[in-house]
Design a protein around this motif. Structure first.
Motif, PDB file in Angstrom:
ATOM      1  N   ALA A  24      43.434  36.611  29.148  1.00 26.50           N
ATOM      2  CA  ALA A  24      43.002  37.064  27.826  1.00 26.50           C
ATOM      3  C   ALA A  24      42.562  35.883  26.966  1.00 26.50           C
ATOM      4  O   ALA A  24      41.605  35.985  26.192  1.00 26.50           O
ATOM      5  N   ARG A  25      43.249  34.750  27.127  1.00 22.94           N
ATOM      6  CA  ARG A  25      42.902  33.553  26.353  1.00 22.94           C
ATOM      7  C   ARG A  25      41.620  32.899  26.870  1.00 22.94           C
ATOM      8  O   ARG A  25      40.750  32.521  26.093  1.00 22.94           O
ATOM      9  N   GLN A  26      41.527  32.770  28.184  1.00 21.49           N
ATOM     10  CA  GLN A  26      40.486  31.928  28.765  1.00 21.49           C
ATOM     11  C   GLN A  26      39.506  32.665  29.665  1.00 21.49           C
ATOM     12  O   GLN A  26      38.505  32.095  30.086  1.00 21.49           O
ATOM     13  N   GLY A  27      39.794  33.911  29.989  1.00 20.76           N
ATOM     14  CA  GLY A  27      38.967  34.645  30.940  1.00 20.76           C
ATOM     15  C   GLY A  27      37.616  35.035  30.376  1.00 20.76           C
ATOM     16  O   GLY A  27      37.376  35.000  29.173  1.00 20.76           O
ATOM     17  N   ASP A  28      36.741  35.423  31.293  1.00 15.84           N
ATOM     18  CA  ASP A  28      35.397  35.852  30.913  1.00 15.84           C
ATOM     19  C   ASP A  28      35.110  37.192  31.585  1.00 15.84           C
ATOM     20  O   ASP A  28      34.278  37.292  32.471  1.00 15.84           O
ATOM     21  N   GLY A  29      35.869  38.198  31.182  1.00 16.34           N
ATOM     22  CA  GLY A  29      35.675  39.516  31.765  1.00 16.34           C
ATOM     23  C   GLY A  29      36.407  39.701  33.078  1.00 16.34           C
ATOM     24  O   GLY A  29      35.862  40.249  34.032  1.00 16.34           O
ATOM     25  N   ALA A  30      37.672  39.271  33.152  1.00 17.01           N
ATOM     26  CA  ALA A  30      38.483  39.442  34.360  1.00 17.01           C
ATOM     27  C   ALA A  30      39.063  40.851  34.377  1.00 17.01           C
ATOM     28  O   ALA A  30      39.652  41.306  33.396  1.00 17.01           O
ATOM     29  N   GLN A  31      38.909  41.539  35.493  1.00 16.97           N
ATOM     30  CA  GLN A  31      39.380  42.917  35.611  1.00 16.97           C
ATOM     31  C   GLN A  31      40.719  42.966  36.341  1.00 16.97           C
ATOM     32  O   GLN A  31      40.925  42.283  37.341  1.00 16.97           O
ATOM     33  N   VAL A  32      41.626  43.799  35.815  1.00 19.31           N
ATOM     34  CA  VAL A  32      42.939  43.988  36.423  1.00 19.31           C
ATOM     35  C   VAL A  32      43.123  45.468  36.742  1.00 19.31           C
ATOM     36  O   VAL A  32      42.839  46.330  35.906  1.00 19.31           O
ATOM     37  N   VAL A  33      43.616  45.747  37.950  1.00 19.71           N
ATOM     38  CA  VAL A  33      43.860  47.130  38.355  1.00 19.71           C
ATOM     39  C   VAL A  33      45.345  47.332  38.599  1.00 19.71           C
ATOM     40  O   VAL A  33      46.008  46.477  39.186  1.00 19.71           O
ATOM     41  N   THR A  34      45.881  48.442  38.090  1.00 18.77           N
ATOM     42  CA  THR A  34      47.244  48.851  38.431  1.00 18.77           C
ATOM     43  C   THR A  34      47.090  49.828  39.591  1.00 18.77           C
ATOM     44  O   THR A  34      46.792  50.996  39.404  1.00 18.77           O
ATOM     45  N   LEU A  35      47.298  49.317  40.787  1.00 16.06           N
ATOM     46  CA  LEU A  35      46.928  50.021  42.011  1.00 16.06           C
ATOM     47  C   LEU A  35      47.972  51.050  42.419  1.00 16.06           C
ATOM     48  O   LEU A  35      49.164  50.758  42.453  1.00 16.06           O
ATOM     49  N   GLY A  36      47.485  52.258  42.746  1.00 15.40           N
ATOM     50  CA  GLY A  36      48.364  53.322  43.188  1.00 15.40           C
ATOM     51  C   GLY A  36      47.950  53.872  44.537  1.00 15.40           C
ATOM     52  O   GLY A  36      46.835  53.623  45.011  1.00 15.40           O
ATOM     53  N   THR A  37      48.829  54.630  45.166  1.00 12.81           N
ATOM     54  CA  THR A  37      48.540  55.200  46.483  1.00 12.81           C
ATOM     55  C   THR A  37      47.306  56.095  46.449  1.00 12.81           C
ATOM     56  O   THR A  37      46.497  56.082  47.379  1.00 12.81           O
ATOM     57  N   GLU A  38      47.154  56.869  45.376  1.00 10.84           N
ATOM     58  CA  GLU A  38      45.996  57.757  45.267  1.00 10.84           C
ATOM     59  C   GLU A  38      44.691  56.967  45.265  1.00 10.84           C
ATOM     60  O   GLU A  38      43.692  57.375  45.875  1.00 10.84           O
ATOM     61  N   MET A  39      44.705  55.822  44.615  1.00  9.33           N
ATOM     62  CA  MET A  39      43.513  54.979  44.562  1.00  9.33           C
ATOM     63  C   MET A  39      43.193  54.396  45.932  1.00  9.33           C
ATOM     64  O   MET A  39      42.032  54.321  46.336  1.00  9.33           O
TER      65      MET A  39
END
Length: 248
Positions: A24-39
């Motif tokens: 959040a401080r230094q990133g340039d559009g970094a994506q984070v996923v909370t991965l689940g079994t359905e996904m």
């Protein structure tokens, strides 16, 4: 590690919070996923979706099925990193760090309610903005521009999977946020519209059953769990089950 072709970062909630805060401080559009079994099951037939998951800066373990497989394969994971708990942790950390956050998703008013609840919990939290997730795909660029003008650095997107992952992959860099986190239906829980399972039920891994009993219309979605178990069994036998698909 990799589970059925999908990357999973076997880190706990404390480490995940620290890493996301740094993004959040230094990133340039970094994506984070909370991965689940359905996904993971959905990704077996959608190459584009699987590629998005694997390109994320972090893929966190959100469900008991993935946790069980990760532990079986040697990961020292104490517990899941659920979207609801992650939102709370990150807002507390963002309040201390002075990082503005934005809430995108849910039905009309839900994101604002969730933001207000967290602002009350963490008075120093800088809420840059909030809006619902009911907009036409053609409005995606305008929504991203509005987020950019808000000055947010940490973006929570609760539009359900796979829509939130597709939207973040396409528009996150245009929001100006250092990091964007897909959090599914977390806003409904934070806002008090949906009740979470009691802690003892969560500890024994039956939150999914509690949710199904309270919301039986979700039964089709829960079919992903036995499908996941079957795919893991086949994978252990060396049987490839993924189908090629372009996604949308």
């Amino acid at each position: 590690m990799e589970i059925l072709g999908c990357r999973l970062d076997a880190i706990d909630a404390d480490e995940a919070t620290d890493r996301i805060l740094a993004l959040a401080r230094q990133g340039d559009g970094a994506q984070v996923v909370t991965l689940g079994t359905e996904m993971v099951v959905y990704a077996q037939g959608d190459d584009r979706f699987r590629a998005i998951l694997n390109a994320c800066a972090l893929a966190l373990c959100d469900t008991v099925g993935l946790l069980a497989v990760a532990r079986w394969r040697g990961a020292a994971l104490r517990d899941r990193v659920t979207g609801v708990e992650l939102v709370d942790r990150l807002c507390g950390a963002a309040a201390s760090a002075g990082l503005p956050v934005y809430f995108l998703g849910g039905a009309k008013g839900i994101a604002a309610e969730a933001a207000a609840t967290l602002k009350k919990r963490y008075p120093r939290l800088a809420v840059a903005g909030a809006r619902d997730g009911f907009f036409d795909p053609a409005e995606g660029a305008a929504v991203a521009a509005a987020i950019a003008s808000s000055g947010a650095r940490l973006l929570f997107v609760g539009m359900g999977s796979p829509r939130q992952e597709y939207w973040l992959a396409e528009h996150l860099r245009d929001t100006g946020c250092g990091v964007g986190v897909g959090v599914g239906g977390s806003f409904d829980v934070v806002a008090g519209r949906v009740r979470r399972a009691p802690a003892p039920v969560r500890r024994i891994g039956l939150e999914w059953l509690y949710r199904l009993v309270r919301e039986p219309y979700r039964w089709r979605r829960q079919l992903a769990l036995p499908r996941f178990v079957w795919l893991i069994a086949l994978d252990g036998l060396g049987v490839r089950t993924r189908k090629s698909g372009a996604g949308s």
